[in-house]
Enzyme design. Structure first.
Site, mmCIF file in Angstrom:
data_model
loop_
_atom_site.group_PDB
_atom_site.id
_atom_site.type_symbol
_atom_site.label_atom_id
_atom_site.label_comp_id
_atom_site.label_asym_id
_atom_site.label_seq_id
_atom_site.Cartn_x
_atom_site.Cartn_y
_atom_site.Cartn_z
ATOM 1 N N ARG A 1 -60.609 42.730 -18.079
ATOM 2 C CA ARG A 1 -62.007 42.608 -17.641
ATOM 3 C C ARG A 1 -62.959 43.348 -18.576
ATOM 4 N NH1 ARG A 1 -62.619 40.944 -12.405
ATOM 5 N NH2 ARG A 1 -64.635 42.002 -12.282
ATOM 6 N N TRP B 1 -66.850 46.793 -19.873
ATOM 7 C CA TRP B 1 -67.411 45.765 -20.762
ATOM 8 C C TRP B 1 -68.907 46.041 -20.761
ATOM 9 C CZ3 TRP B 1 -66.375 42.194 -24.352
ATOM 10 C CH2 TRP B 1 -67.389 41.321 -24.713
ATOM 11 N N ASN C 1 -69.222 48.050 -11.389
ATOM 12 C CA ASN C 1 -69.092 46.758 -12.069
ATOM 13 C C ASN C 1 -70.265 45.903 -11.624
ATOM 14 O OD1 ASN C 1 -68.227 44.447 -13.424
ATOM 15 N ND2 ASN C 1 -67.217 43.691 -11.568
ATOM 16 N N GLY C 2 -71.050 45.404 -12.600
ATOM 17 C CA GLY C 2 -72.179 44.528 -12.267
ATOM 18 C C GLY C 2 -73.396 44.894 -13.090
ATOM 19 N N GLU D 1 -70.998 20.535 -30.824
ATOM 20 C CA GLU D 1 -70.265 21.562 -30.041
ATOM 21 C C GLU D 1 -69.164 20.889 -29.229
ATOM 22 O OE1 GLU D 1 -69.847 24.537 -30.256
ATOM 23 O OE2 GLU D 1 -68.886 25.097 -28.379
ATOM 24 N N LYS E 1 -65.245 21.966 -29.640
ATOM 25 C CA LYS E 1 -64.440 22.381 -28.480
ATOM 26 C C LYS E 1 -63.151 21.587 -28.420
ATOM 27 C CE LYS E 1 -66.384 25.060 -27.301
ATOM 28 N NZ LYS E 1 -66.178 26.120 -28.264
ATOM 29 N N GLU F 1 -60.762 22.457 -31.375
ATOM 30 C CA GLU F 1 -60.190 23.814 -31.251
ATOM 31 C C GLU F 1 -59.003 23.849 -30.306
ATOM 32 O OE1 GLU F 1 -62.881 27.521 -31.187
ATOM 33 O OE2 GLU F 1 -63.935 25.996 -30.053
ATOM 34 N N LYS G 1 -60.465 35.294 -31.807
ATOM 35 C CA LYS G 1 -61.683 35.339 -30.994
ATOM 36 C C LYS G 1 -62.860 35.858 -31.810
ATOM 37 C CE LYS G 1 -64.147 34.893 -27.322
ATOM 38 N NZ LYS G 1 -64.520 33.511 -26.935
HETATM 39 C C1 AGP Z 1 -65.962 29.220 -30.694
HETATM 40 O O1 AGP Z 1 -65.294 28.338 -29.797
HETATM 41 C C2 AGP Z 1 -65.146 29.494 -31.893
HETATM 42 N N1 AGP Z 1 -63.990 30.250 -31.477
HETATM 43 C C3 AGP Z 1 -65.872 30.047 -33.091
HETATM 44 O O2 AGP Z 1 -66.468 28.928 -33.702
HETATM 45 C C4 AGP Z 1 -66.971 31.093 -32.849
HETATM 46 O O3 AGP Z 1 -68.064 30.493 -32.238
HETATM 47 C C5 AGP Z 1 -67.402 31.634 -34.213
HETATM 48 O O4 AGP Z 1 -66.280 32.249 -34.806
HETATM 49 C C6 AGP Z 1 -68.552 32.636 -34.113
HETATM 50 O O5 AGP Z 1 -68.133 33.739 -33.360
HETATM 51 P P1 AGP Z 1 -69.244 34.785 -32.885
HETATM 52 O O6 AGP Z 1 -70.141 34.066 -31.914
HETATM 53 O O7 AGP Z 1 -68.477 35.901 -32.234
HETATM 54 O O8 AGP Z 1 -70.006 35.233 -34.099
#
Ligand code: AGP
Length: 601
Positions: free
Chosen positions: A28, A74, A98-99, A476, A480, A483, A596
């Site tokens: 979280r 977070w 939290n909130g 987008e 998606k 990916e 990520k």
């Molecule tokens: C999003 O689905 C991707 N994993 C990737 O394109 C991401 O948006 C991109 O790496 C930018 O990341 P950021 O927003 O943390 O800068």
């Protein structure tokens, strides 16, 4: 979102119990952690930046204690550091939270006028001081908590200790999740079930406004009228991993389902329905005559959406650039240029490098960021945070949508200061903004995505089409799907198809088309007819009521103001990608080769 836990028991291993429970909630949020425990008739607080592991290094887990609270953070207000970490203590009150306290700013002013001083940048410390202020006023914790619920606006799950009652753990729930669990030798409060599963699978769900008073030999539930109440208990059946997903099969699906709240939290943090709130909460944009939006991946796609909104509604030129290009190319900007860096993680190397390039050239910069205190957030001249909370799935959904929402507010402010929006249009837009969470919830419920996915998930090629803002949305949608399903799909400007790529269309080739811009609708329809004539299987996502036969499937979405239309348009695109990837058995939350946050060039 953050994770809070609290424990009171007959045995003296509260510290170990709290840390063990906190570790189960680290999904979280994990930018800082802390604990407050009772020992030797005193509340001891230890908190550290970074993960719980850092906290454990400076904590003697064997100290005798039977009562305490813990927190894994977070950050939403204030950078992730030791000062901003929870627990916070003001006067006689110590809390974990939290909130989001939406009215923390005005409360902080009132409390300072009443002699309170603050050391952190958090809304939580303000909530703590508010409870202390009311406890001193009423000299009664239940009364103080009841009054606090009336004063604190926003969402909060609180674990609370009071210097005068060192045998008691208090808890309050308003909007943010909080459970209570009772085991033979101990009682727990926690943000989520994983925290208690090592001890019990029976728990109580609290309602908004509930106040709970826990001691080693008693537990009492009260409503906000301070009437004694009972709460039903539930038995959790399932595994730990599943619980972290709140019962959803994947974090991505959970995060899409969080979009109604995330959009509400992000918008309401800056916009209370008045023009004045935008003028106050979004930096002054009057001097800027052109805007550069620089980002990567999905964040770049939000820039493309914002370009159309700002140019068409606020009449200001916008250049959108991929950060890995921008950082090396010759850029034409001047003192009237604003460079906006969009980044969920706030650590993307190319975006950070672009920020530093603009700053070296003396150009004003604005960050649109999710991760509080991240590099981009710290180094941009100004930063506006989205309120998406911790996004676990690598493929972004709720953070992308929250970025759209914040960029829509930016476009709205620019339209207002350039007198491009009438009072009537503003009022109509405000009403629609209030309905966004419900609209998104309705779209999420549809079974259509799974039905359509069943028909096309085996295809090797899928095309996305759109014009202008619908082209940006298609990009987008295509990313998606790429990916998480590994299908090689591409988004094309609908008008571009006939300049070559239409050669790729064959019988049953899926075309996912987006039509929300009515000014350009007829042109896109004729493009779709060209593909139909070559055997394409057209799936139309539109806010227009359609009677024609140029599509095979239609997904209808609400027809709302262009400034906020993208926030609902993206939902079917995200869920189509999700359902296709699920049918393909892909690792939706952790797709191959991806990270990520791309912190390298
Ligand atoms: C999003 O689905 C991707 N994993 C990737 O394109 C991401 O948006 C991109 O790496 C930018 O990341 P950021 O927003 O943390 O800068």
């Amino acid at each position: 979102m953050c994770g809070i836990v609290g424990y009171v028991g007959k045995n003296d291993n509260a510290i170990k119990t709290i840390i063990n429970s906190l570790e189960a909630l680290e999904y979280r949020g994990y930018d800082s952690a802390g604990i407050a425990y009772i020992n030797d008739n005193h509340i001891n607080i230890v908190k550290r930046q970074g993960r719980i592991e850092n906290l454990k290094k400076d904590l003697n887990l064997d100290i005798n204690s039977n009562l305490g609270i813990g927190h894994t953070r977070w950050a939403t207000h204030g950078v992730p550091n030791e000062i901003n970490a929870h627990p916070h203590k003001c006067g006689k009150i110590t809390i974990v939270h939290n909130g989001i306290i939406e009215n923390y700013s005005e409360l902080k002013t009132m409390l300072i006028d009443n002699g309170y001083a603050f050391s952190s940048d958090t809304d939580t410390e303000v909530a703590c001081a508010t409870i202390d202020y009311l406890y001193k006023k009423y000299n009664n914790m239940l009364k103080a908590l009841q009054k606090s619920i009336k004063i604190l606006k926003g969402s909060y799950a609180l674990g609370i200790l009071c210097d005068d009652n060192l045998d008691t753990l208090y808890a309050v729930r308003v909007s943010s999740p909080l459970i209570v669990a009772v085991k033979d030798n101990g009682k727990f409060i926690a943000s989520d079930v994983p925290a208690i599963l090592s001890y019990t699978n029976e728990y109580y769900l609290l309602d908004d406004g509930d106040i709970v008073v826990l001691k080693d030999n008693s537990i009492n539930f009260y409503n906000k009228e301070l009437e004694s109440i009972t709460r039903n208990s539930f038995i959790f059946e399932g595994d730990l991993e599943e619980v972290k997903k709140d019962g959803y099969e994947h974090f991505m699906l959970k995060e899409i389902n969080e979009e109604p709240r995330v959009i509400k939290d992000t918008i309401s943090y800056y916009f209370d329905g008045t023009k004045a709130s935008l003028m106050k909460n979004i930096p002054d944009l009057n001097k800027y005559k052109d805007i550069h939006i620089v980002a990567c991946g999905s964040a770049y796609h939000t820039g493309l959406v914002a370009k159309t909104l700002i140019e068409e509604i606020a009449n200001i030129p916008v250049m959108v650039e991929i950060a890995s290009e921008y950082r090396y190319k010759k850029v034409f900007y001047n003192e009237a240029t604003l460079v906006i860096l969009v980044s969920q993680s706030g650590e993307t190397a190319d975006t950070l490098a672009s920020l530093r390039k603009a700053k070296e050239d003396g150009i004003d910069t604005l960050g649109i960021v999710n991760a509080v205190g991240s590099s981009i957030a710290r180094e941009a001249d100004n930063t506006l945070y989205i309120k998406a909370g911790c996004e676990i799935a690598v493929a972004t959904t709720k953070a992308y949508s929250a970025q759209l929402a914040l960029l829509s507010l930016l476009a709205l402010k620019l339209a207002l200061i350039n007198n491009k929006i009438s009072d009537e249009e503003f009022n109509n837009l405000k009403m629609q903004i209030n309905k966004l969470p419900e609209m998104i919830k309705e779209l999420i419920k549809s079974e259509k995505y799974r039905k359509i996915a069943n028909k096309i998930y085996t295809r090797e090629d899928i095309f996305y089409l759109g014009r202008k803002i619908d082209y940006a949305m298609s990009m987008e949608g295509s990313l998606k799907l790429k990916e998480i399903s590994y299908i090689n799909c591409v988004a094309y400007a609908a008008g571009e198809l006939k300049h070559g790529t239409i050669s790729l269309i064959e019988q049953d080739t899926p075309i996912i088309a987006v039509i929300t811009d009515k000014d350009i609708k007829a042109k896109t329809i004729s493009n779709l007819k060209e593909t139909k004539a070559r055997g394409a299987n057209v799936i139309l996502i539109t806010n227009e009521v359609e009677k024609d036969n140029y599509y095979d499937e239609i997904i209808s979405i609400p027809n709302i103001h262009p400034l906020i239309q993208p926030i609902v348009t993206i939902v079917p695109l995200q869920l189509l990608a999700y359902e296709i990837a699920k049918l393909k058995g892909c690792d939706i939350d952790k797709p191959r080769n991806l990270a990520k946050s791309v912190t390298v060039e």
